[in-house]
Design a protein around this motif. Structure first.
Motif, PDB file in Angstrom:
ATOM      1  N   SER B  60       5.584   3.991  -0.192  1.00  0.00           N
ATOM      2  CA  SER B  60       4.450   2.995  -0.482  1.00  0.00           C
ATOM      3  C   SER B  60       4.856   2.001  -1.837  1.00  0.00           C
ATOM      4  O   SER B  60       4.647   1.057  -1.721  1.00  0.00           O
ATOM      5  CB  SER B  60       3.290   3.917  -1.081  1.00  0.00           C
ATOM      6  N   GLN B 104      -2.809   2.696   3.214  1.00  0.00           N
ATOM      7  CA  GLN B 104      -2.674   4.166   3.575  1.00  0.00           C
ATOM      8  C   GLN B 104      -3.960   4.873   3.795  1.00  0.00           C
ATOM      9  O   GLN B 104      -4.385   5.470   5.022  1.00  0.00           O
ATOM     10  CB  GLN B 104      -1.770   5.004   2.678  1.00  0.00           C
ATOM     11  N   ASP B 184       1.120   0.365   5.425  1.00  0.00           N
ATOM     12  CA  ASP B 184       1.545   1.564   4.541  1.00  0.00           C
ATOM     13  C   ASP B 184       0.953   2.872   5.492  1.00  0.00           C
ATOM     14  O   ASP B 184      -0.375   3.089   4.974  1.00  0.00           O
ATOM     15  CB  ASP B 184       1.015   1.485   3.295  1.00  0.00           C
ATOM     16  N   GLU B 185       1.816   3.359   6.068  1.00  0.00           N
ATOM     17  CA  GLU B 185       1.103   4.440   6.922  1.00  0.00           C
ATOM     18  C   GLU B 185      -0.324   4.283   7.371  1.00  0.00           C
ATOM     19  O   GLU B 185      -1.186   4.954   6.914  1.00  0.00           O
ATOM     20  CB  GLU B 185       1.002   5.763   6.092  1.00  0.00           C
TER      21      GLU B 185
HETATM   22 MG    MG Z   1       2.725   6.423   0.501  1.00  0.00          MG
END
Ligand code: MG
Ligand code: ATP
Ligand code: SF4
Lengths: 335, 345, 559
Positions: B60, B104, B184-185
């Motif tokens: 991240s 995320q 990010d994810e």
């Molecule tokens: Mg992360």
């Protein structure tokens, strides 16, 4: 929200009745004697007569019911008469103070202005300075501004107002002679000159109390800002390419204000409670001073009525805080 | 496709992101958390670069640093020909439309006090001069694109499901016609059933708008599905970067090998034959990385040199980079055969 | 109220002097809660009310009675008090009017008595009307008070700030249980005094203006008064002495050095006046030896050495009273050689020799009496050592005094052991406690005492034989030294029969002198009351016998 509010208000009624009974019982249990402060030269039998004339001879439930009738029936009727000029008639006894032998509600009404002016203003000023300080302190965490702010808050919070109060009196009244050390409650604002005087006599008590209030609220604001500054949505706002000012003042601040606003609302009843010590130091003689001398003088009807009104305010502003929370935070929904 | 000859859209060299650690009464600077420590990578136009690694390895941070959501410690970042590594935040703001991020945690990344229209429309106000109606049209258009009903425009984020929230996040990222998006994810917080939908949506959008993705994930199978090339991170560094198929077929770095060995095979026969490389010990703290190779504390192949000299991140085959003392062009066959056996038998 | 306005309108224009000095600011650090002194016994209320309500006679600064609303003070001599001491006849001054312009009549006087003695009214001053059987009007200006018993001192009713005359018309509907409902009357009584209330804010501030119907057309000099209440002593002192915001501050109970520092600012001055409160040493004439068991500290066992008058006298001579005052009380104290220091007519001058410390004289006295220093410097005679236990209550000033006095007594060869006891125990009067001042299980004890009002009859009776605390009386009684003298008891009995003030004074002085000259009590400090006023405020005469503001009509602004 409306039904919620109404439901809460209805629920408050039995709560308040219970509170009034508890206050009454507690005050009755507490050792206090309305004749205790009389000079020693007044003999015990005269004291006993005075106590009888105050109704202390009656059993407690009679006294409680009498107070309830006076407070919940007679006082409102009296208020209606005064406001609308009606004549409802009937011989109604109002809640009478033992010390002054005058209606407690009149005393409260008489003292409300100075308390609201001084304590209320200090709250407003306190909030107004606390918010920016809290915001900047959080935004520039650990900067010198934050360090100074932390220090000042600590001082403001931990140094009692009877100390800061006397300190500013010695500096600004005794040494510099800028402001009066004794508040004139009879002063009327009629023109520019008298307005200036009013400002002058308010500066010191307001400043002392505002420092105290600001210390608390700025800490709260700072903590709440810090909580939000590290949130993902703030990063989102930056990623959107928003201006830093927008990020801080719109995204972070609006979210951070939610808990702060409710804390501010919860603090409002304190204003009506007056600031006992500060009022005493500056001789503002508002509600706080009324409460303390009534306690000292064993003036139970006044203490009972004042504490009960505070209880009402506390419950009311708890509700206000909850409703505000619902209004401000879309995640909270009542009903 | 993975050997696209065009100049890279994103070019990162020697990127470092260190977070200072303060301690004591006077808050003295006592050290750094080296969340990202000297990484280099390119992302080509219209490709998806997967970035994988264990939790806490700095993915991240790397993604945010690439978009300059942090003031970086060192290194250079060039996006679409502009060097943004030291540019000031105000100028950067004007470049933001080109590069966006999908976060995320879809819940936390949406301002709870703004409606969908507010969230999606805010960047439009800031960066485009649209009339109110035009803006609303654009918002609806974006909501259509990510598959959100228009009637949701005035709702608040908490009134949506996780998948819907991530769609809001995607719509928001798309609002300004970006070229490059760091994902990010984006699916990590979602239910498995919804993950596929969102991934498919991202792929669709990539096709429709010619997007370039830096796709961060710790899910190797998902990356295998979406990425063109894959970079593997360990403790703030990229240890291996290669085209997808090559990486999955012949992982060179001992860490990549260990990671891949842990991915379950769909075929139970093969799964039962597979050899698992179990890594022992904990990941060292990024505040206190080991001397030499970052992986040396856990690497099954570590030798003395690993604990003294940090291996160089270099190209060992065309387009295949890695950082290990024992991977060279010449040793590639040996390493490859082992890895190959593990992956292919 | 309307009547008052009308009266203002038709009254002849006031003489130039009334109201010519503008405004005066008074601060009381306790705030008055009502203007009706009959409903509150507090000093602050009495004094605030004294600007408006007045009695028939009151006390001046020396404790002498002066006629106020009455033409003269009735006495046996002028025929105002009957020979059997059961009636007293008062005559009002001619032409007296209330501030609303109506006449003051004997009906008002009678009403005041009725008001305070109504059984349901809870009048705080009903003590003043004790034994009054009836009050009758002789004519419009004359009333006769009849007592149920002979009253050698018949000046309770209608005398002093505690028992003023209120207007019958205003309070007619406020008798008994109705008293508290008359808020307007209680907060703004119509009076005869130099001022009338314009606004009363209970427990906060009172505004007054000059009474245009006041009997002296030239007074008061001030047109308006602000009477602020509340806060604390130091703040009130500061407002007068340091910032000059206020002209007069009441009851400055502050440490001498604090008060002196404030006064040094030059804005105002500290004034004191002295009543009857005397810090004194009591000498135990009985033996407190624990070995005596139940008979300890009773008249059965005379004290082994304090029964020797020479020793008692030496104790008094060795004390430097000036120094004690300086250290403990400053302006709030002065040395005294009498246990009855005031009022003026009762004050003896026969004992003033004690003012100067005389260590050598004390030593000589002891030498002559055969008390000679032993090897350790402590005097002794026939195996009896002059070694004493000296007790008092726990209080910083008292402990300072103990230390100083111990030193002086050591200088003349008397050994002292000090002890201090928590005030609530010492003065608590619990017959089960060995530490009360009545039990006096020590050789010497120190405390302060006084009496209410100006009449010392019951105070001086404290030292009758029968007043000695004993186990039989559960240790009640005020005769701590256990003094017992037939002559003294005779004087007490005589005073109870004497109505003439001068005679009474003579008797009281004789009793005081007897106690002093036999050194039964060693008086130390006459503790007074302290107030502060601005340097520009003239006419202040501090008075401890009546309201401090008793002569506010004479106050003026000094140019
Ligand atoms: Mg992360
Ligand atoms: N603002 C910060 N200050 C200090 N340390 C940080 C900060 N942000 C991240 N770190 C540290 O940097 C390291 C890398 O964090 P990062 O969030 O980049 O990991 P990640 O690979 O994204 O993990 P995950 O898969 O759990 O999201 C962690 O050790 C983290 O504690
Ligand atoms: S350099 Fe050494 S420790 Fe690092 S991965 Fe290669 S073999 Fe392992």
């Amino acid at each position: 929200m409306l039904t919620y509010t109404i439901r809460r208000l209805l629920l408050a009624i039995p709560t308040l009745i219970a509170i009034s009974l508890i206050i009454f019982l507690l005050l009755d249990l507490a050792p206090s004697d309305p004749t205790a402060n009389l000079p020693l030269t007044i003999p015990p039998d005269v004291r006993e007569k005075i106590r009888q004339s105050l109704g202390l001879g009656d059993p407690i439930y009679i006294r409680y019911l009498l107070w309830c009738k006076q407070f919940f029936v007679n006082e409102p009727l009296n208020m209606l008469e005064q406001w609308f000029g009606w004549d409802i008639g009937g011989d109604r006894l109002r809640v009478l103070s033992w010390q002054t032998r005058s209606p407690v509600v009149d005393l409260i009404v008489q003292r409300m202005p100075q308390t609201l002016w001084v304590v209320g203003m200090s709250y407003v000023v306190g909030v107004l300075i606390a918010l920016p300080i809290g915001i900047i302190s959080a935004y520039r965490q650990y900067s010198w501004f934050d360090q100074v702010g932390t220090f000042v808050s600590m001082v403001g919070f931990s140094v009692p107002t009877f100390f800061t109060g006397v300190l500013v009196i010695v500096i600004f009244s005794v040494w510099l002679g800028w402001f009066p050390s004794i508040y004139d409650t009879t002063h009327q604002v009629t023109d520019w000159q008298s307005f200036l005087f009013q400002i002058k006599q308010m500066i010191m008590p307001v400043a002392v109390l505002a420092l105290f209030n600001a210390a608390q609220i700025s800490r709260f604001m700072r903590a709440s800002m810090l909580d939000n500054l590290n949130q993902d949505y703030v990063r989102t706002a930056r990623a959107k390419g928003m201006r830093e000012r927008t990020v801080v003042l719109v995204h972070v601040l609006r979210n951070s204000l939610i808990p702060v606003v409710t804390v501010i609302a919860l603090g409002v009843p304190q204003i009506f409670g007056g600031a006992i010590i500060t009022e005493q130091v500056f001789k503002v003689n508002g509600l706080g001073q009324l409460l303390i001398i009534s306690i000292q003088g064993g003036d139970l009807p006044t203490v009972q009525t004042l504490t009960f009104i505070f209880a009402v305010l506390i419950i009311l502003f708890n509700l206000v805080a909850d409703v505000l929370y619902g209004v401000l935070d879309p995640r909270i929904r009542y009903d | 496709m993975n050997e696209a000859p065009s100049a890279p859209l994103v070019r990162v060299r020697g990127l470092k992101m260190h977070f200072p650690v303060h301690a004591g009464l006077l808050r003295r600077h006592v050290g750094d958390i080296k969340a990202v420590d000297d990484i280099s990578l390119d992302v080509n136009e219209s490709e998806t670069l997967g970035l994988v690694g264990e939790s806490g390895c700095g993915k991240s941070t790397a993604g945010r640093a690439v978009l300059r959501l942090y003031d970086i410690t060192d290194g250079s970042i060039t996006i679409d020909g502009t060097d943004i590594s030291n540019i000031d935040q105000d100028k950067l703001r004007h470049l933001r439309p080109k590069m966006q991020m999908i976060f995320q945690d879809p819940q936390a990344s949406l301002n709870p006090r703004m409606t969908v229209a507010g969230i999606v429309g805010e960047p439009l106000v800031e960066h485009m001069s649209l009339s109110k109606n035009e803006r609303l049209d654009r918002i609806y258009e974006l909501m259509d694109a990510v598959g959100l009903a228009r009637s949701f425009a005035n709702r608040y984020p908490h009134e949506f499901s996780g998948g819907q929230r991530q769609r809001i996040g995607i719509a928001r990222a798309l609002a300004l016609h970006p070229k490059f998006i760091v994902c990010d994810e984006p699916i990590a917080a979602l239910d498995v059933s919804i993950q596929a939908q969102v991934v498919n949506l991202l792929e669709d959008l990539q096709e429709r708008f010619g997007l370039t993705y830096l796709f961060i994930s710790h899910d190797l199978s998902m990356v295998r599905h979406i990425a063109d090339r894959v970079a593997v991170m360990y403790l703030g560094k990229i240890v291996e970067l290669a085209p997808r198929d090559e990486l999955y077929a012949t992982p060179l770095h001992p860490y990549t090998q260990a990671l891949l060995s842990a991915v379950p095979e769909p075929d139970p026969v093969r799964e039962s034959q597979r050899k698992h490389i179990i890594l022992t010990g904990d990941v060292p703290s990024p505040a206190n990385a080991p001397v030499g190779c970052n992986f040396c504390t856990r690497c099954p192949k570590a030798e003395d040199i690993c604990r003294q000299i940090d291996p160089e991140f270099r190209e060992v085959a065309p387009g295949h980079f890695t950082a290990c003392h024992f991977v060279t062009d010449t040793t590639r066959k040996t390493a490859g055969s082992t890895a190959g056996n593990e992956a292919n038998t | 109220m309307l009547g008052a306005l009308a009266a203002v309108a038709i009254a002849p224009p006031a003489l130039a002097e009334r109201g010519s000095d503008g405004h005066v600011n008074i601060i009381y650090w306790q705030a008055p809660s009502t203007m009706n002194p009959y409903l509150s016994g507090g000093t602050k209320e009495l004094e605030a009310a004294s600007l408006v309500l007045e009695p028939l006679a009151r006390y001046d600064q020396d404790g002498n009675m002066v006629p106020w609303l009455a033409e003269s003070v009735p006495t046996v001599d002028n025929g105002g008090v009957s020979a059997d001491l059961k009636t007293i006849t008062w005559k009002l001054k001619e032409g007296l009017v209330w501030s609303d312009g109506s006449a003051v009549t004997s009906a008002d006087v009678i009403f005041s008595w009725k008001y305070c003695t109504d059984p349901e009214g809870g009048c705080a001053q009903s003590e003043k009307y004790n034994d009054v059987a009836d009050v009758k009007a002789v004519d419009d200006r004359t009333v006769t008070v009849t007592f149920g018993v002979a009253k050698p001192f018949p000046y309770g009713p209608f005398v002093g700030a505690q028992a003023p005359i209120i207007q019958a018309a205003q309070f007619a509907d406020c008798l008994g249980a109705k008293a508290p409902e008359c808020t307007d009357a209680n907060f703004g009584p119509i009076g005869t005094g130099p001022f009338k209330v314009t606004e009363f804010r209970p427990n906060d501030v009172i505004s007054f203006e000059a009474n245009s119907n006041y009997r002296d057309p030239a007074k008061p000099a001030f047109a308006t008064v602000t009477f602020k209440g509340g806060g604390d002593t130091a703040a009130a002192g500061r407002a007068v002495l340091e910032t000059g915001e206020f002209d007069y501050a009441w009851n400055m109970q502050l440490a001498p050095d604090v008060l002196a520092a404030m006064a040094s600012k030059g804005k105002g001055q500290v004034v004191s006046a002295f009543g009857t409160l005397v810090e004194r040493i009591m000498i135990n004439l009985t033996n407190p030896d624990p070995a005596l068991g139940d008979e300890r500290a009773t008249a059965k066992h005379p004290h082994p050495f304090l029964s020797d008058p020479a020793v008692r006298q030496a104790l008094s001579m060795a004390v430097d009273r000036e120094l004690l005052v300086e250290i403990g009380y400053g302006d709030a104290g002065r040395p005294t050689c009498n246990v009855l220091p005031a009022p003026e007519i009762y004050k003896s001058t026969a004992n003033d020799g004690c003012m100067a410390q005389d260590v050598e004289g004390a030593k000589k006295l002891l030498d002559d009496a055969g008390w000679v220093p032993g090897a350790d410097g402590v005097r002794q005679k026939e195996g009896v050592r002059l070694s004493m236990l000296y007790q008092t209550s726990t209080n910083a000033v008292r402990q300072d005094f103990q230390a100083l006095i111990k030193q002086w007594w050591a200088d003349i060869g008397i050994e002292t052991e000090l002890r201090n006891i928590d005030a609530s125990v010492f003065f608590g009067g619990d017959p089960g406690s060995p530490d009360t001042f009545q039990k006096f299980y020590a050789d010497i004890e120190m405390y302060a005492n006084n009496f209410d009002g100006t009449d010392p009859e019951s105070y001086m009776a404290n030292w009758e034989c029968k007043q000695a605390p004993t186990p039989e009386t559960q240790w009640q009684g005020n005769n701590m030294p256990r003094y017992c003298s037939e002559d003294y008891d005779a004087l007490v009995a005589q005073m109870a029969q004497t109505g003439k003030l001068e005679e009474r004074a003579k008797l009281a002085k004789a009793m005081n002198d007897k106690l002093m000259q036999e050194y039964i009590i060693v008086p130390l400090v006459d503790r007074g009351r302290v107030s502060a006023h601005s340097n520009t405020l003239g006419g202040v005469v501090l008075n401890v016998w009546d309201s401090e503001l008793w002569n506010i009509a004479d106050w003026n602004r000094m140019k």
